[in-house]
Structures are given as structure tokens and as C-alpha cells.
Enzyme design. Sequence first.
Site, PDB file in Angstrom:
ATOM      1  N   LYS A 238     -23.636 142.196  11.398  1.00 52.28           N
ATOM      2  CA  LYS A 238     -23.847 141.101  10.454  1.00 52.28           C
ATOM      3  C   LYS A 238     -22.903 141.177   9.258  1.00 52.28           C
ATOM      4  O   LYS A 238     -22.571 140.167   8.652  1.00 52.28           O
ATOM      5  CB  LYS A 238     -25.306 141.093   9.976  1.00 52.28           C
ATOM      6  CG  LYS A 238     -26.339 140.865  11.089  1.00 52.28           C
ATOM      7  CD  LYS A 238     -26.359 139.442  11.598  1.00 52.28           C
ATOM      8  CE  LYS A 238     -27.449 139.240  12.662  1.00 52.28           C
ATOM      9  NZ  LYS A 238     -27.397 137.892  13.263  1.00 52.28           N
TER      10      LYS A 238
ATOM     11  N   GLU B 236     -31.182 133.482   5.387  1.00 52.62           N
ATOM     12  CA  GLU B 236     -32.380 133.653   6.185  1.00 52.62           C
ATOM     13  C   GLU B 236     -32.219 134.966   6.925  1.00 52.62           C
ATOM     14  O   GLU B 236     -31.090 135.411   7.168  1.00 52.62           O
ATOM     15  CB  GLU B 236     -32.539 132.501   7.177  1.00 52.62           C
ATOM     16  CG  GLU B 236     -31.764 132.629   8.497  1.00 52.62           C
ATOM     17  CD  GLU B 236     -30.253 132.689   8.340  1.00 52.62           C
ATOM     18  OE1 GLU B 236     -29.733 132.255   7.306  1.00 52.62           O
ATOM     19  OE2 GLU B 236     -29.573 133.189   9.273  1.00 52.62           O
TER      20      GLU B 236
ATOM     21  N   SER C  67     -24.909 146.115  18.950  1.00 55.67           N
ATOM     22  CA  SER C  67     -24.799 145.285  17.746  1.00 55.67           C
ATOM     23  C   SER C  67     -25.408 145.914  16.508  1.00 55.67           C
ATOM     24  O   SER C  67     -25.050 145.562  15.388  1.00 55.67           O
ATOM     25  CB  SER C  67     -25.425 143.913  18.003  1.00 55.67           C
ATOM     26  OG  SER C  67     -26.793 144.052  18.358  1.00 55.67           O
TER      27      SER C  67
HETATM   28  C1  LIG Z   1     -28.697 144.399  15.467  1.00 52.12           C
HETATM   29  C2  LIG Z   1     -28.802 142.951  15.756  1.00 52.12           C
HETATM   30  N1  LIG Z   1     -28.280 142.458  16.889  1.00 52.12           N
HETATM   31  C3  LIG Z   1     -28.364 141.158  17.187  1.00 52.12           C
HETATM   32  C4  LIG Z   1     -29.016 140.259  16.382  1.00 52.12           C
HETATM   33  C5  LIG Z   1     -29.122 138.841  16.831  1.00 52.12           C
HETATM   34  O1  LIG Z   1     -28.246 137.969  16.161  1.00 52.12           O
HETATM   35  P1  LIG Z   1     -26.985 137.364  16.875  1.00 52.12           P
HETATM   36  O2  LIG Z   1     -27.408 136.784  18.161  1.00 52.12           O
HETATM   37  O3  LIG Z   1     -26.512 136.327  15.908  1.00 52.12           O
HETATM   38  O4  LIG Z   1     -25.994 138.437  17.059  1.00 52.12           O
HETATM   39  C6  LIG Z   1     -29.570 140.723  15.178  1.00 52.12           C
HETATM   40  C7  LIG Z   1     -30.265 139.781  14.287  1.00 52.12           C
HETATM   41  O5  LIG Z   1     -31.003 140.082  13.420  1.00 52.12           O
HETATM   42  C8  LIG Z   1     -29.462 142.097  14.866  1.00 52.12           C
HETATM   43  O6  LIG Z   1     -29.999 142.584  13.747  1.00 52.12           O
END
Ligand SMILES: Cc1ncc(COP(=O)(O)O)c(C=O)c1O
Lengths: 418, 260
Positions: free
Chosen positions: A95, A117, A385
Site C-alpha cells: 500500500k 478508507e 502483498s
Molecule cells: C496485505 C494486503 N494485501 C492485499 C490487500 C487487498 O488490496 P488490493 O487488492 O488493492 O491489493 C490488502 C488490503 O488491505 C492488504 O492489506
Amino acid sequence: MTIAGAAPELPDKSGHFGPYGGRFVPEALIAALDQLTREHEKALHDEVFLAELDDLQRNYAGRPTPLTEAKRFGEAIGARVFLKREDLAHTGSHKVNNVLGQALLTKRMGKTRVIAETGAGQHGVATATAAALFGFSCTVYMGEEDTRRQALNVARMRLLGAEVVPVTTGTRTLKDATNEAFRDWVANVETTHYAIGSVVGPHPFPMLVRDFQRIIGVEARQQLLDRIGRLPDAAIACVGGGSNAMGLFHRFITDEAVALVGCEAGGDGVETGRHAAPLTAGEPGVLHGARSYLMQDDDGQTLDTHSISAGLDYPGVGPEHAWLRDQHRAVYRGVTDVDAMAALELLAKSEGILCAIESAHAFAGAKQWVAEQGRDDLVLLISCSGRGDKDVDTAARWFGLVSEQDIERASAVRAAQE
Amino acid sequence: MTRLDELFASTRAEGRAALVGYLPVGFPSYEQSVAAMVAMVESGVDFVEVGVPYTDPGIDGPVIQVAVDAALRAGTKVAQVFDAVRAVSAHAPAVIMGYWNPIERLTPKVFAQRLKDAGGSGAITPDLIPEEAGAWLEAAKEHDLDPIFLVAPSSTDERLEVVGRTNRGFVYAASTMGVTGTRDTVSNRAEELVARTRQHTDLPVAVGLGVSNGAQAAEVAGYADAVIVGSAFVRALQDGGLDAVRRLAADLSEGVRRKA
Ligand SMILES: Cc1ncc(COP(=O)(O)O)c(C=O)c1O
């Protein structure tokens, strides 16, 4: 260079990816969206902006993030697996890539306040972090249900100086936090930038957030080529709003041999209706400013979603994913809570990496995808992620690692301290 | 001339602003919401904004959010909106006020057809802008419905021109940068916005957001062609039932006839 080379052909000028995207917002926001579009366009070609962003990414966020070969996990699922380690970026998830870019734009627009948000709290933490760094005031909207299941991140945001507003309307999760953020923005748009946390919302957000997240795939592709001299057979990521997935996929879209696999929250199972998998089981509609796939009833009312993962518990998804889905360029699948938690455990015990529950959906999806291919020579690139610290409480309960007594005793101690 | 055109012609002839009342269908029940809309008209409201309940009312403040949430929890369906329009349009012109997704879901064509069949005059679509409205404009035209888009204090002259050119019936001017809800004072940006809007269109300009009493209505009536009242009616219905709705409508109706 960080975002240079972003594929310019989609969206079109008015923000459409085929029939998806666009702007479905109150007129009051159009001027601000136009301003943001102009500022973003200028920034993409501005050496000073790109250098500033590059410096922040390297020297503040810790980019490039490593590419880690997960040998034991790979053995367990029958493929060669490389992890793009967004969990090692500052604040603990991808993020931050988006937020640093938007913070620079906020400064250039002369605004002094940012709002956001958040579901899992990772985007809120990243925004609070950037606000502290840039000296902005910061308000984060978070569904009340999520403030409970992601309490650690609420504390982190407050420590960083942000105001966290629990949202008690509707389903009390990410969808309603997003509604509240839009309401705040309409009223305060002259001084405030709304830093949307995923590739969702009205144009230019899906494009802008993608451009800032695209670095995930740009780095990973080069790292993999340097490491093994070839591209992966598949790039795999979890999909909430879709920003880490879009960030990973985008550089590979023209590499036609690379399968793009998005893993949505299957909750109790897509067939039960209790899930958050709009690309797998939803239909096109409009929510939060854009047309995309959406979980909705026959009247066009947004449906409640269910997922163990606060960050994936969202009824919509970014419009570019809707487009990739319809073009059959990417495939999407629902991954259940049970399978995601099993993958979280497998990754932890085989690699010593405790990932976020969101990311665990990608690992579970990868295992399923490999099993379906019937091959033993596959190379996978998976987006890790985020890191799992925020989820330890949820996971400990899930795996029965703490007894109810422990939990009660701990909360009694906390209550006594307050 | 559509029914709204006729209505504005007659209020202009009387030298006063029109009074518009909003209530969402299904709050506190379907029957009571329709009874309250009819009561509004009997007590001086010139035409009605029939609200389509929606799960994600992005431009509504807490009062309307709570009401539409209750309406949905009680099981209110979009089909009942057309029933409500039919009931109300027997007494006064009715437009629906609806977020875009329920219209898109039914398809613009079918929605327009059913709205027309129910006797509706048009639709206010707060999260739809003319640039995204191709299919809706076509359907509205086919069924002779007035498409009503909004302008806001932040609208550039270029955008006022687009909305002025696209709308039929009237232009909805959002008085303030913000969501629906009663306010102690109606933003002074409203008057300026009305004046700027008039440079781009001859359509009547209606002002909404924030009006809750006769004095405010009189003030707005001093410069606008219509005064739109929503949250105050919802609150009246919630707190005092039909009597309170009637009292509020009478007070506001006196307000739009007073020269501020
Ligand atoms: C570690 C992590 N991965 C994925 C996501 C999902 O978001 P996005 O689909 O935008 O990557 C989040 C959202 O809070 C997250 O904290």
C-alpha cells in the site's frame, strides 16, 4: 525509472476500460477529479516528480523489495515459486507504493489534509505514515467491524498521528468506510485529497493507483530475468480492490505466455453466496464511482460480503480487472477462508514467512492453479502483498493457539490497565 | 410542455418559487411513506421527489442514510418505487431521486418505461453526470421523461453549460459542497451558483441541500425557481408522523410565497 513507461492506451481519455471504469460521482467532485487527472498527467512526465518519488521509494520505503525463492513451499505445491516481497516494504505492505505517489501529488496540489478508507488497516497505516512524513493532517475511515478485527493497525494509525473514525453504517466494513470517505471529500475537497487505497473509484484513481503500483511487476520481472533468465508461467496475486494484483500484472499484460491469476475472497465458498468474489460470481454494475463487476441483488443493491480477510471483504473490484477478465487476459478464482488459512500456515512453516491473510489467498490459489495444470516444471511469481503481524490475533483464534481463558485473562488485564 | 414545465410556468406566473419535497419510499413503511408524500402535497408541496432506497447513498447525510437503511431492511423493492410514483402522481408531478446502479440494473430502457407508465415526470440522478448518461438520455427521451442532473458550487462554467444543455425540466443546484442534511444557514454560495447557472440555461433552477424551515425557504425563494427540502421532511416524519409532515409543508409553503 519508477513509473515511466506506464502503458498509456487504457484507460481512454474519459477513464474507460472498455465498458468499465468512468466517473459515477456527484458533480461536486468533478472539478477535483479533473485537477487530479491533470496533476497526475503532468507528474508522469516531470523529472523532478519522478526523482522525488524514486528517492522516497528507495530510501524511505525500502525499494526495490527482494524477490525470494520459496523452495520448500514450492516443493510442497509442486512448482518453482518466487515471492515478490511487498511485505518487506515500509509499513508492511504494497500500500505504501501508492500512498507515497499520492502524497507527492497532494503536496503539488497545495492540499494539506489527506483522508483514506481502510479495510485491513494497511492502507490506513500507509496513509497515516505518509501524512506524518509530509506534515499533512489525516483522517482514516474504517468500518467498526474492521477496527475490531484489525485493532493493532488502529493503534498504529493513532500512534502516527492520524484520526481513525469507526464507521457504524451499513455493513460496517470497507464498503461503508469508502462511502464515508467520499462524503468527507465532497465537503472538504478544497483542502483535502482523498487517497483511495486501491485501483477502484472514479477516473483517474484506477489508472493513477495502478501507475504507482506498477513498480511491483516492473521490478519482479527484471529480478526474475536476472535470476533465472526467463519469465514466469504465471503471476499470481490476491484481489481485494485489486491494487497489488494490478501492480504485479500490468508489466506482464503484453507477455502473452504469462498467465495472470487473481485470487478473490471465496469466504465460506463461492457456491454458498457468503464470499467477496465479484469477478468470480458477480455481475457488472456501478459502485463507488466506477462500473465494474459487483456483488449485487436483482434491484442493484450491494450485497453483504463475507471473508476472514478484512482487506478482501469488499463487494466491488477495480475496473481494469473487469476488463482483463472479459478479455480473458487474466483469470480469477475464489479462495475460501479455509484454504487461505491452510496456505498461511504452510508458508509460515515452510519458509518462515508469516504473510497477511489477504496474501495467503494468493498462495492458496497458486497451489490450486498448479494442481490444475498437471505439470511439474512451472515457475510462479506470487505477490506476497503484506506481512501478517496484524493478523496474529485472528490466526491464533483460527488455529486454536490461544484458549478462551487466555483471551479473557488478557482482556481483563487490558481493562484493568485502562 | 411536460407536467414540470407547466408547473414552473404557473409558479412563475404567481411570482413565487415552487416547493419540492423529498421522502424515500419504504420509510417507515411503504404505506406510511406514500401517505406522507400525499400529505406533503395536500399541505403545499408543488411536486415530489420520490426517493429510491439504495445501499450506498454517497451524497446523503445521516438522516437520509438511516431512513433508507431502514427502508431496505424492511424489504423495500425498486418495484414499489413505481407504485409510489403512481400513487403520488395522481396528486402532483413526481420525479424519482435515485442513485445510478438500481437504474442500470433494471436497464435504463426498462426503468424509463416503468417510470413513465407509473406517471413519473423525470429522474434526478445524483451520481450520474451527463458524460456517462448516454443510454439514460436516450431512454428518457423515448419516454418523454425529464433527465435532471446536478450542478455544484465547484462546477466550472464549462460544466454548467453541459448540464444546462442536457437537462430537461429544471436544474438541481446543490447549495453547498457537502451531503444532504439540515443546516442552520443555507450556504451563501447557493445564490452565486444560481446566478452562474442562469447564464447557461433558461431552465428553472432549484436549490437543494440544507433547507429546513419557512424562513430559509423564503430566503432561497428570493433567488431560485424552486426550493427542495429532504432531510427535514424525513426527520419530521420520523419524529412526528403525518401531522409533523403537514406542519412542515405548510410552513415551507408559506415561506416560498413570502418575499424574503
Ligand atoms: C496485505 C494486503 N494485501 C492485499 C490487500 C487487498 O488490496 P488490493 O487488492 O488493492 O491489493 C490488502 C488490503 O488491505 C492488504 O492489506
